[in-house]
Design a protein around this motif. Structure first.
Motif, PDB file in Angstrom:
ATOM      1  N   LEU A  72       5.679  28.788 -38.818  1.00  0.00           N
ATOM      2  CA  LEU A  72       7.054  28.601 -39.265  1.00  0.00           C
ATOM      3  C   LEU A  72       7.267  27.123 -39.564  1.00  0.00           C
ATOM      4  CD1 LEU A  72      10.036  29.565 -39.590  1.00  0.00           C
ATOM      5  CD2 LEU A  72      10.341  28.971 -37.199  1.00  0.00           C
ATOM      6  N   ASN A  73       7.681  26.824 -40.798  1.00  0.00           N
ATOM      7  CA  ASN A  73       8.005  25.453 -41.151  1.00  0.00           C
ATOM      8  C   ASN A  73       9.363  25.146 -40.526  1.00  0.00           C
ATOM      9  OD1 ASN A  73       8.204  22.929 -42.314  1.00  0.00           O
ATOM     10  ND2 ASN A  73       8.814  23.721 -44.308  1.00  0.00           N
ATOM     11  N   PHE A  74       9.379  24.404 -39.409  1.00  0.00           N
ATOM     12  CA  PHE A  74      10.629  24.090 -38.717  1.00  0.00           C
ATOM     13  C   PHE A  74      11.526  23.274 -39.633  1.00  0.00           C
ATOM     14  CE2 PHE A  74      13.115  21.354 -35.806  1.00  0.00           C
ATOM     15  CZ  PHE A  74      13.836  22.349 -35.166  1.00  0.00           C
ATOM     16  N   THR A  75      10.997  22.217 -40.227  1.00  0.00           N
ATOM     17  CA  THR A  75      11.742  21.438 -41.205  1.00  0.00           C
ATOM     18  C   THR A  75      10.849  20.376 -41.834  1.00  0.00           C
ATOM     19  OG1 THR A  75      13.786  20.186 -41.621  1.00  0.00           O
ATOM     20  CG2 THR A  75      12.585  19.645 -39.599  1.00  0.00           C
ATOM     21  N   GLY A  76      11.230  19.955 -43.022  1.00  0.00           N
ATOM     22  CA  GLY A  76      10.654  18.757 -43.607  1.00  0.00           C
ATOM     23  C   GLY A  76      11.345  17.552 -42.994  1.00  0.00           C
ATOM     24  N   LEU A  77      10.647  16.445 -42.909  1.00  0.00           N
ATOM     25  CA  LEU A  77      11.206  15.222 -42.338  1.00  0.00           C
ATOM     26  C   LEU A  77      11.534  14.255 -43.475  1.00  0.00           C
ATOM     27  CD1 LEU A  77       8.746  14.917 -39.350  1.00  0.00           C
ATOM     28  CD2 LEU A  77      11.142  15.581 -39.230  1.00  0.00           C
ATOM     29  N   LYS A  78      12.738  14.336 -43.977  1.00  0.00           N
ATOM     30  CA  LYS A  78      13.175  13.490 -45.089  1.00  0.00           C
ATOM     31  C   LYS A  78      13.421  12.070 -44.582  1.00  0.00           C
ATOM     32  CE  LYS A  78      15.322  17.468 -47.294  1.00  0.00           C
ATOM     33  NZ  LYS A  78      14.424  17.722 -48.355  1.00  0.00           N
ATOM     34  N   GLU A  79      13.060  11.109 -45.401  1.00  0.00           N
ATOM     35  CA  GLU A  79      13.170   9.677 -45.100  1.00  0.00           C
ATOM     36  C   GLU A  79      12.287   9.237 -43.930  1.00  0.00           C
ATOM     37  OE1 GLU A  79      17.235   8.288 -45.057  1.00  0.00           O
ATOM     38  OE2 GLU A  79      17.653   9.270 -46.959  1.00  0.00           O
ATOM     39  N   TYR A  80      11.247  10.033 -43.599  1.00  0.00           N
ATOM     40  CA  TYR A  80      10.287   9.669 -42.556  1.00  0.00           C
ATOM     41  C   TYR A  80       9.624   8.336 -42.915  1.00  0.00           C
ATOM     42  CZ  TYR A  80       6.403  10.322 -39.250  1.00  0.00           C
ATOM     43  OH  TYR A  80       5.495  10.166 -38.230  1.00  0.00           O
ATOM     44  N   PHE A  81       9.291   8.205 -44.191  1.00  0.00           N
ATOM     45  CA  PHE A  81       8.753   6.945 -44.707  1.00  0.00           C
ATOM     46  C   PHE A  81       9.801   6.308 -45.609  1.00  0.00           C
ATOM     47  CE2 PHE A  81       4.760   9.342 -44.076  1.00  0.00           C
ATOM     48  CZ  PHE A  81       4.068   8.434 -43.302  1.00  0.00           C
ATOM     49  N   GLN A  82       9.930   4.981 -45.508  1.00  0.00           N
ATOM     50  CA  GLN A  82      10.761   4.228 -46.443  1.00  0.00           C
ATOM     51  C   GLN A  82      10.008   2.966 -46.809  1.00  0.00           C
ATOM     52  OE1 GLN A  82      14.829   3.760 -45.162  1.00  0.00           O
ATOM     53  NE2 GLN A  82      15.244   5.816 -45.878  1.00  0.00           N
ATOM     54  N   ASP A  83       9.876   2.752 -48.093  1.00  0.00           N
ATOM     55  CA  ASP A  83       9.123   1.605 -48.607  1.00  0.00           C
ATOM     56  C   ASP A  83       7.711   1.549 -48.019  1.00  0.00           C
ATOM     57  OD1 ASP A  83      11.424   0.837 -50.037  1.00  0.00           O
ATOM     58  OD2 ASP A  83      12.190  -0.240 -48.285  1.00  0.00           O
ATOM     59  N   GLY A  84       7.085   2.725 -47.878  1.00  0.00           N
ATOM     60  CA  GLY A  84       5.711   2.801 -47.392  1.00  0.00           C
ATOM     61  C   GLY A  84       5.540   2.629 -45.892  1.00  0.00           C
ATOM     62  N   GLU A  85       6.624   2.461 -45.167  1.00  0.00           N
ATOM     63  CA  GLU A  85       6.576   2.279 -43.710  1.00  0.00           C
ATOM     64  C   GLU A  85       7.248   3.462 -43.018  1.00  0.00           C
ATOM     65  OE1 GLU A  85       5.692  -0.871 -42.016  1.00  0.00           O
ATOM     66  OE2 GLU A  85       4.795  -1.420 -43.938  1.00  0.00           O
ATOM     67  N   ILE A  86       6.845   3.735 -41.776  1.00  0.00           N
ATOM     68  CA  ILE A  86       7.543   4.751 -40.989  1.00  0.00           C
ATOM     69  C   ILE A  86       8.910   4.177 -40.633  1.00  0.00           C
ATOM     70  CG2 ILE A  86       7.555   6.029 -38.824  1.00  0.00           C
ATOM     71  CD1 ILE A  86       4.493   6.113 -39.030  1.00  0.00           C
ATOM     72  N   SER A  87       9.957   4.922 -40.974  1.00  0.00           N
ATOM     73  CA  SER A  87      11.318   4.400 -40.834  1.00  0.00           C
ATOM     74  C   SER A  87      11.826   4.433 -39.392  1.00  0.00           C
ATOM     75  CB  SER A  87      12.273   5.201 -41.716  1.00  0.00           C
ATOM     76  OG  SER A  87      12.409   6.526 -41.223  1.00  0.00           O
ATOM     77  N   GLY A  88      11.285   5.357 -38.597  1.00  0.00           N
ATOM     78  CA  GLY A  88      11.795   5.537 -37.232  1.00  0.00           C
ATOM     79  C   GLY A  88      12.901   6.571 -37.164  1.00  0.00           C
ATOM     80  N   PHE A  89      13.354   7.027 -38.331  1.00  0.00           N
ATOM     81  CA  PHE A  89      14.425   8.020 -38.403  1.00  0.00           C
ATOM     82  C   PHE A  89      14.067   9.042 -39.474  1.00  0.00           C
ATOM     83  CE2 PHE A  89      16.149   3.873 -37.370  1.00  0.00           C
ATOM     84  CZ  PHE A  89      16.841   4.139 -36.201  1.00  0.00           C
ATOM     85  N   ALA A  90      14.558  10.259 -39.311  1.00  0.00           N
ATOM     86  CA  ALA A  90      14.360  11.284 -40.338  1.00  0.00           C
ATOM     87  C   ALA A  90      15.454  12.333 -40.165  1.00  0.00           C
ATOM     88  CB  ALA A  90      12.980  11.930 -40.215  1.00  0.00           C
ATOM     89  N   PHE A  91      15.603  13.149 -41.197  1.00  0.00           N
ATOM     90  CA  PHE A  91      16.547  14.259 -41.097  1.00  0.00           C
ATOM     91  C   PHE A  91      15.951  15.489 -41.766  1.00  0.00           C
ATOM     92  CE2 PHE A  91      17.725  12.256 -45.119  1.00  0.00           C
ATOM     93  CZ  PHE A  91      17.966  13.337 -45.960  1.00  0.00           C
TER      94      PHE A  91
END
Length: 174
Positions: A72-91
């Motif tokens: 089961l795909n629980f969810t995609g993690l949008k904004e996981y990466f920003q500008d090639g870096e792990i953002s620390g936040f996702a939705f």
């Protein structure tokens, strides 16, 4: 912007077995109640998810996703990466289809498809080259799907700090 109701909170820690390539995260503390999560419990009575790279190409497809029991795909993690870096936040948010997989299994999250998910991604501060998070915090916001990207921005600016402290205490992970 008002803070929406946090329906459920969970802290997942890296529980990857040695030798496995796909990072696995297991819930070690939770507060609130989110009925569809019960469908994700394994034989060990624990809820675990795999952190996986995207399946298909496309600008709308998040680069990372959480996959739960029975693929089961629980969810995609949008904004996981920003500008090639792990953002620390996702939705993310639940799949809005009544079934999933080629076997048309009932989607346990279908009745909750208007909820939104916020994630805090914690990296190993002692080893910044390691891109595999040490833990992931999940907050399920009731009926917040349409505003979830704004709530993610709010989370990144500290807008959920008090609420997070409270649910962490309730979950026993502080």
């Amino acid at each position: 912007m008002n803070t929406p109701k946090i329906r459920y909170y969970a802290k997942l820690v890296n529980s990857t077995d040695n030798g496995k390539k796909t990072p696995k995260y297991t819930i070690i503390g939770e507060s609130g109640y989110y009925p569809p999560m019960e469908h994700l419990r394994g034989r060990d009575n624990k809820i675990s998810m795999n952190l996986m790279e995207k399946l298909k190409e496309g600008s709308n497809v998040p680069s990372m996703r959480l996959q739960a029991k029975n693929s089961l795909n629980f969810t995609g993690l949008k904004e996981y990466f920003q500008d090639g870096e792990i953002s620390g936040f996702a939705f993310g948010y639940p799949d809005d289809k009544p079934t999933y997989s080629s076997k048309n299994k009932p989607n346990p999250f279908y009745d909750y498809r208007e909820d939104g998910y916020l994630f805090l991604i914690h990296q190993d501060e002692n080893n910044p080259q390691n891109l595999t998070p040490v833990s992931i915090e999940l907050m399920v916001l009731e009926g917040a799907k349409v505003m979830i990207s704004s709530y993610c921005k709010m989370l990144s600016l500290g807008g959920f700090d008090e609420a997070l402290m409270s649910v962490r205490k309730l979950a026993g992970v502080l």
